[in-house]
Design a protein around this motif. Sequence first.
Motif, mmCIF file in Angstrom:
data_model
loop_
_atom_site.group_PDB
_atom_site.id
_atom_site.type_symbol
_atom_site.label_atom_id
_atom_site.label_comp_id
_atom_site.label_asym_id
_atom_site.label_seq_id
_atom_site.Cartn_x
_atom_site.Cartn_y
_atom_site.Cartn_z
ATOM 1 N N CYS A 1 -1.970 13.481 7.935
ATOM 2 C CA CYS A 1 -3.280 13.844 7.460
ATOM 3 C C CYS A 1 -3.703 15.202 7.304
ATOM 4 O O CYS A 1 -3.199 16.281 8.395
ATOM 5 N N PHE B 1 2.419 8.726 7.988
ATOM 6 C CA PHE B 1 1.688 9.479 7.213
ATOM 7 C C PHE B 1 1.314 10.829 8.066
ATOM 8 O O PHE B 1 0.914 11.012 9.154
ATOM 9 N N LYS C 1 0.840 -1.225 -0.011
ATOM 10 C CA LYS C 1 0.019 0.031 0.155
ATOM 11 C C LYS C 1 0.797 1.107 0.037
ATOM 12 O O LYS C 1 1.843 1.379 0.510
ATOM 13 N N THR C 2 0.512 2.246 -0.881
ATOM 14 C CA THR C 2 1.206 3.510 -0.861
ATOM 15 C C THR C 2 0.390 4.681 -0.021
ATOM 16 O O THR C 2 0.954 5.786 0.003
ATOM 17 N N THR C 3 -0.756 4.230 0.658
ATOM 18 C CA THR C 3 -1.708 5.221 1.370
ATOM 19 C C THR C 3 -1.950 4.512 2.551
ATOM 20 O O THR C 3 -2.074 3.158 2.754
ATOM 21 N N SER D 1 -5.221 5.008 5.900
ATOM 22 C CA SER D 1 -6.200 5.751 6.565
ATOM 23 C C SER D 1 -5.969 6.418 7.806
ATOM 24 O O SER D 1 -5.320 5.623 8.933
ATOM 25 N N CYS D 2 -6.298 7.675 8.011
ATOM 26 C CA CYS D 2 -6.319 8.419 9.281
ATOM 27 C C CYS D 2 -7.007 7.839 10.266
ATOM 28 O O CYS D 2 -8.281 7.810 10.123
ATOM 29 N N GLU E 1 -9.881 9.529 6.654
ATOM 30 C CA GLU E 1 -9.474 10.108 5.430
ATOM 31 C C GLU E 1 -8.320 9.347 4.919
ATOM 32 O O GLU E 1 -7.323 9.111 5.780
ATOM 33 N N CYS E 2 -8.248 9.043 3.581
ATOM 34 C CA CYS E 2 -7.040 8.216 2.996
ATOM 35 C C CYS E 2 -5.872 9.346 2.679
ATOM 36 O O CYS E 2 -6.172 10.458 2.020
ATOM 37 N N SER E 3 -4.550 9.176 3.265
ATOM 38 C CA SER E 3 -3.675 10.259 3.140
ATOM 39 C C SER E 3 -2.654 9.486 2.194
ATOM 40 O O SER E 3 -2.064 8.363 2.437
ATOM 41 N N HIS E 4 -2.012 10.366 1.345
ATOM 42 C CA HIS E 4 -0.991 9.949 0.419
ATOM 43 C C HIS E 4 0.029 10.701 0.850
ATOM 44 O O HIS E 4 1.290 10.352 0.235
ATOM 45 N N HIS E 5 0.340 11.469 1.911
ATOM 46 C CA HIS E 5 1.385 12.362 2.429
ATOM 47 C C HIS E 5 2.247 11.737 3.279
ATOM 48 O O HIS E 5 1.719 11.415 4.516
#
Length: 82
Positions: free
Chosen positions: A74, A72, A30-32, A34-35, A40-44
């Motif tokens: 959020c 990650f 996985k590259t994402t 969930s907070c 919310e799905c985070s990519h950062h």
Amino acid sequence: MISILNLPGVIVEDYKQTGETLILVIKSQKTTASCPVCSECSHHLHQDYRYIVRDLPIGNREVMLRVNGRRFKCKNGRQPFN
């Protein structure tokens, strides 16, 4: 190698043998993430770090997993999370 670990969503990137020890370098597919606060799905990606975990032996060899841990951040929750 992936089927030996039986960990869905985990990739074995590399391995090293040193004496009686087998070190497996693993990471998540996985590259994402969930907070945990707002879901919310985070990519950062906030931080990338590595640590070693002792696993069950295979035969007479000690097995160590070198895990690529990621934190990650959020946009909504503003807090870094694993």
